[in-house]
Enzyme design. Structure first.
Site, short mmCIF file in Angstrom:
data_model
loop_
_atom_site.label_atom_id
_atom_site.label_comp_id
_atom_site.label_asym_id
_atom_site.label_seq_id
_atom_site.Cartn_x
_atom_site.Cartn_y
_atom_site.Cartn_z
N ASP A 116 0.82 -1.21 0.00
CA ASP A 116 0.00 0.00 0.00
C ASP A 116 0.86 1.27 0.00
O ASP A 116 1.76 1.41 0.82
CB ASP A 116 -0.90 -0.02 1.24
CG ASP A 116 -1.82 1.18 1.29
OD1 ASP A 116 -2.81 1.19 0.54
OD2 ASP A 116 -1.53 2.12 2.06
N HIS A 123 5.33 5.01 6.62
CA HIS A 123 6.43 4.21 7.20
C HIS A 123 7.78 4.89 6.96
O HIS A 123 8.58 5.06 7.89
CB HIS A 123 6.41 2.81 6.58
CG HIS A 123 7.57 1.94 6.99
ND1 HIS A 123 7.46 0.96 7.95
CD2 HIS A 123 8.86 1.90 6.56
CE1 HIS A 123 8.64 0.36 8.10
NE2 HIS A 123 9.51 0.91 7.27
N GLU A 124 8.03 5.29 5.72
CA GLU A 124 9.32 5.91 5.41
C GLU A 124 9.46 7.26 6.11
O GLU A 124 10.55 7.61 6.59
CB GLU A 124 9.49 6.06 3.90
CG GLU A 124 9.46 4.74 3.10
CD GLU A 124 10.46 3.69 3.58
OE1 GLU A 124 11.49 4.05 4.16
OE2 GLU A 124 10.19 2.49 3.36
N HIS A 127 10.67 6.77 9.53
CA HIS A 127 12.14 6.66 9.67
C HIS A 127 12.76 8.05 9.84
O HIS A 127 13.66 8.25 10.64
CB HIS A 127 12.75 5.98 8.45
CG HIS A 127 12.57 4.49 8.44
ND1 HIS A 127 12.85 3.69 9.52
CD2 HIS A 127 12.12 3.65 7.47
CE1 HIS A 127 12.60 2.42 9.22
NE2 HIS A 127 12.15 2.36 7.98
#
Ligand SMILES: [Zn+2]
Length: 187
Positions: A116, A123-124, A127
């Site tokens: 997705d 998510h990235e 980080h």
């Protein structure tokens, strides 16, 4: 009840006055308010994210909905952004430089496999906000990344992930440069 109040006369009236007074005092007591949060604004440039631009914007908005200590804001035209978001044909990855800055790649390889795009984006960005991968992990964890499988479309950080970002950007920690983060985080 109305009749009874009338027949008990002065005592009831006194009680009512006492209650009213107590209520007034409660209302006048200092209102409990959380200390004003200091929000650090981190700008991002999704101009190079091609077909993933709306997913990147959504991923940033999800972080803004989820935490108070940092706000991801699109960079103004001509402004150098803290975060650059690019699309390429590799696997999604992040290259944090300092906390709140770096480069994110929304890799088409994972998208082509069915992951997705909004979850990848959030998510990235996670980080860049200082979170490590937490793999393997459940779909409820944003940082479990691809280990949760292609069926997982959850783009929201869980409570622990939100708390960690709040801590990363909270108070005394603002401006610190995490020594171990100047490396590529693939996935
Ligand atoms: Zn990752």
């Amino acid at each position: 009840m109305h009749v009874r109040t009338l027949t008990t006369g002065g005592l009831a009236a006194a009680c009512l006055m006492s209650m009213a007074l107590a209520g007034g005092q409660a209302a006048a007591a200092p209102h409990t308010v959380n200390a004003p949060a200091t929000t650090r604004v981190v700008t991002y440039d999704a101009g190079g994210s091609a077909e993933f631009r709306s997913a990147v914007d959504r991923g940033a908005a999800i972080w803004n909905e989820s935490v108070d200590a940092v706000e991801l804001r699109p960079a103004a035209a001509g402004q150098r952004a803290n975060i650059r978001v690019l699309a390429d044909n590799g696997w999604p990855r992040a290259l944090p430089t300092t906390l709140g800055s770096g480069t994110v790649y929304i890799g088409r390889q994972a998208v082509d496999e069915g992951y997705d795009t909004v979850r990848i984006s959030a998510h990235e960005l996670g980080h860049i906000l200082g979170l490590p991968d937490r793999k393997p992990g459940p779909c409820s964890s944003l940082m479990s990344g691809s280990s949760a499988g292609t069926a997982c479309t959850n783009p929201y950080p869980n409570a622990a992930e939100k708390a960690e970002v709040e801590g990363n950007f909270g108070g005394a920690l603002v401006g610190r440069v995490p020594s171990a983060r100047a490396e590529v985080i693939v996935d």
